[in-house]
Each structure stands twice: as C-alpha cells, then as structure tokens.
Design a protein around this motif. Structure first.
Motif, short mmCIF file in Angstrom:
data_model
loop_
_atom_site.label_atom_id
_atom_site.label_comp_id
_atom_site.label_asym_id
_atom_site.label_seq_id
_atom_site.Cartn_x
_atom_site.Cartn_y
_atom_site.Cartn_z
N MET A 1 110.63 51.69 41.69
CA MET A 1 109.86 51.99 41.86
C MET A 1 109.24 53.58 42.80
O MET A 1 108.17 54.01 42.35
N LEU A 2 110.40 52.85 43.73
CA LEU A 2 108.82 53.19 44.73
C LEU A 2 109.66 55.20 45.15
O LEU A 2 109.17 55.21 45.77
N HIS A 3 110.85 55.31 43.90
CA HIS A 3 111.42 56.84 43.81
C HIS A 3 109.59 57.50 43.02
O HIS A 3 109.45 58.85 43.17
N LEU A 4 108.86 57.07 42.42
CA LEU A 4 107.77 57.27 41.48
C LEU A 4 106.85 57.48 42.05
O LEU A 4 105.61 58.27 42.48
N LEU A 5 106.25 56.15 43.28
CA LEU A 5 105.74 56.64 44.41
C LEU A 5 105.94 57.67 45.12
O LEU A 5 104.90 58.18 45.01
N TYR A 6 106.72 57.77 45.69
CA TYR A 6 107.37 59.61 46.75
C TYR A 6 106.91 60.41 45.31
O TYR A 6 106.70 61.30 46.03
N ILE A 7 107.89 60.74 44.12
CA ILE A 7 107.07 61.95 43.68
C ILE A 7 105.70 61.70 43.83
O ILE A 7 105.17 62.92 43.77
N LEU A 8 104.96 60.86 43.14
CA LEU A 8 103.62 60.56 42.94
C LEU A 8 103.32 61.47 44.02
O LEU A 8 101.65 62.15 43.72
N ALA A 9 102.94 60.91 45.52
CA ALA A 9 102.89 61.70 46.30
C ALA A 9 102.76 63.03 46.86
O ALA A 9 101.99 63.28 47.14
N PHE A 10 103.93 63.20 46.64
CA PHE A 10 104.30 64.08 47.29
C PHE A 10 103.49 65.24 46.23
O PHE A 10 103.54 66.55 46.10
N THR A 11 103.50 64.81 44.87
CA THR A 11 103.10 65.79 44.05
C THR A 11 101.30 66.20 43.91
O THR A 11 100.75 67.19 43.99
N ILE A 12 100.78 65.00 45.16
CA ILE A 12 99.12 65.21 45.12
C ILE A 12 99.13 66.11 46.20
O ILE A 12 98.35 67.16 46.36
N LEU A 13 99.65 65.86 47.42
CA LEU A 13 99.97 66.61 48.44
C LEU A 13 100.84 68.40 48.25
O LEU A 13 99.74 69.16 48.96
N ALA A 14 101.08 68.33 47.17
CA ALA A 14 101.71 70.00 46.99
C ALA A 14 100.13 70.65 45.72
O ALA A 14 100.35 71.70 46.60
N VAL A 15 99.66 70.00 45.44
CA VAL A 15 98.39 70.16 44.43
C VAL A 15 97.65 70.59 45.63
O VAL A 15 96.89 71.55 45.41
N ILE A 16 96.73 69.38 46.53
CA ILE A 16 95.99 70.21 47.05
C ILE A 16 96.27 70.81 48.22
O ILE A 16 95.71 71.78 48.84
N ALA A 17 97.76 71.34 48.73
CA ALA A 17 98.63 72.40 49.18
C ALA A 17 97.78 73.94 48.86
O ALA A 17 97.45 74.47 49.41
N VAL A 18 98.29 74.39 47.58
CA VAL A 18 98.16 74.75 46.86
C VAL A 18 96.74 75.68 46.06
O VAL A 18 96.29 76.76 46.75
#
Length: 109
Positions: free
Chosen positions: A1-18
């Motif tokens: 479950m924690l892995h999915l939370l990390y993936i979701l957080a970094f995906t959101i950060l990547a979308v914001i950065a792009v």
C-alpha cells in the motif's frame, strides 16, 4: 500500500513539474515578443557599461580578429582526414622538434 502512495505522489509531482515547464516556456515565448520601452533615466545613471544599456555594440571575441583587428570571415577550423601513418609521422616530427626531447645518440654518449 505504501508503494502505491509513493507512486501516486511522485506521479502528481511529475505532472506538476511538466505543467510548470510548459507554462514557463509559453510565458517566455510571449515575453520575448513583447517590446520593451527604453529607460533613458536608468541608462544615463549607469553610464556606458550599464545593465540596461541600449548602446549594445557587437564586441567580437579577440580570437575572431586578425592581426590588424579586422573580423575574420573564414572558417576557424578546417579538418581534413589523414591516415594513421601520416598522423604518426607528424607527431614524431613534433616530438623530435620539442625542446625537452633528448635524442638517442646524445643519451649514449
């Protein structure tokens, strides 16, 4: 479950950065096309070397000038292909002509 939370957080950060990158590129392109008015009062205060100077003259790099101070209009680097034997002969000639080179005959004496 924690892995999915990390993936979701970094995906959101990547979308914001792009999205931020694309927005900045668009804003810079609009900013580049906008004409800026000359600020004569700031230019007068800062003199000839001021940051906002409108008297931007093209000052070429010294390597782009010949001995007379004229701008060179020919290519600065022309490469030609040579074979390995010619290159080795040129390097040997440079090495033997160097001031620190001691010939084999001088070492034997």
């Amino acid at each position: 479950m924690l892995h999915l939370l990390y993936i979701l957080a970094f995906t959101i950060l990547a979308v914001i950065a792009v999205a931020n990158l694309i927005r900045n590129l668009i804003m810079f392109s609009f900013d580049r096309e906008r004409p800026y008015p000359a600020r004569s009062s700031q230019m007068d205060n800062q003199g000839e070397f001021g940051y906002f100077s409108s008297k931007r003259q093209f000052v070429p790099h010294p390597e782009l000038l010949d001995n007379a101070g004229n701008l060179i209009k020919e290519p600065l680097l022309v490469m030609r292909s040579i074979n390995v034997d010619d290159a080795r002969q040129h390097l040997d000639a440079l090495y033997e002509a160097s001031p620190g080179h001691k010939s084999e005959n001088a070492e034997e004496a």
